[in-house]
Design an enzyme around this catalytic site. Sequence first.
Site, PDB file in Angstrom:
ATOM      1  N   SER A 128       0.803  -1.224   0.000  1.00 42.04           N
ATOM      2  CA  SER A 128       0.000   0.000   0.000  1.00 42.04           C
ATOM      3  C   SER A 128       0.835   1.273   0.000  1.00 42.04           C
ATOM      4  O   SER A 128       0.358   2.312  -0.444  1.00 42.04           O
ATOM      5  CB  SER A 128      -0.971   0.009   1.176  1.00 42.04           C
ATOM      6  OG  SER A 128      -0.291   0.227   2.382  1.00 42.04           O
ATOM      7  N   LYS A 182       0.063   4.900   6.714  1.00 43.73           N
ATOM      8  CA  LYS A 182      -0.462   5.665   5.577  1.00 43.73           C
ATOM      9  C   LYS A 182       0.119   7.075   5.581  1.00 43.73           C
ATOM     10  O   LYS A 182       0.717   7.517   6.553  1.00 43.73           O
ATOM     11  CB  LYS A 182      -2.001   5.773   5.651  1.00 43.73           C
ATOM     12  CG  LYS A 182      -2.737   4.454   5.727  1.00 43.73           C
ATOM     13  CD  LYS A 182      -2.614   3.652   4.471  1.00 43.73           C
ATOM     14  CE  LYS A 182      -3.236   2.276   4.653  1.00 43.73           C
ATOM     15  NZ  LYS A 182      -2.763   1.317   3.707  1.00 43.73           N
TER      16      LYS A 182
END
Length: 175
Positions: free
Chosen positions: A43, A91
């Site tokens: 990711s 993230k």
Amino acid sequence: MAQSQGWVKRYLKAFCKGFFVAVPVAVTFLDRVACVARVEGASMQPSLNPGGSQSSDVVLLNHWKVRNFEVHRGDIVSLVSPKNPEQKIIKRVIALEGDIVRTIGHKNRYVKVPRGHIWVEGDHHGHSFDSNSFGPVSLGLLHAHATHILWPPERWQKLESVLPPERLPVRIQED
């Protein structure tokens, strides 16, 4: 014989004193200041794990930097997953409270980030479970700020807080 037993007794006593001081200090440091974590998955490629599944970056997570929920656009942060509290995710912060962000695949094309929340996304769009899936994230789920790549040695570097130009918020809330 008695002399050797006295030495062992003194050694054990010193060891126990050191142990009962060192363990709480180490636990407090790892909980409040910084720790290391292995990043898994795709990711955050290419920023983290650029080699794909055959490599995992190990990063330094600074708890101290987020103690007052002070994060900036572009920071890479670790947070408790809003969908699974047993899991931590990593993230990039795209937008802060009050910002309006253009989403990628979210049910709404534009979202205004509510007070006390941030918008986070993985760098590898389409391969990331992020705010586009679960919406704005409460600052209370913030765990740490990723500051450096520690492993593998050839990737030692400071992680820069860079926001890709195509992911700039549509409107930025002025402080």
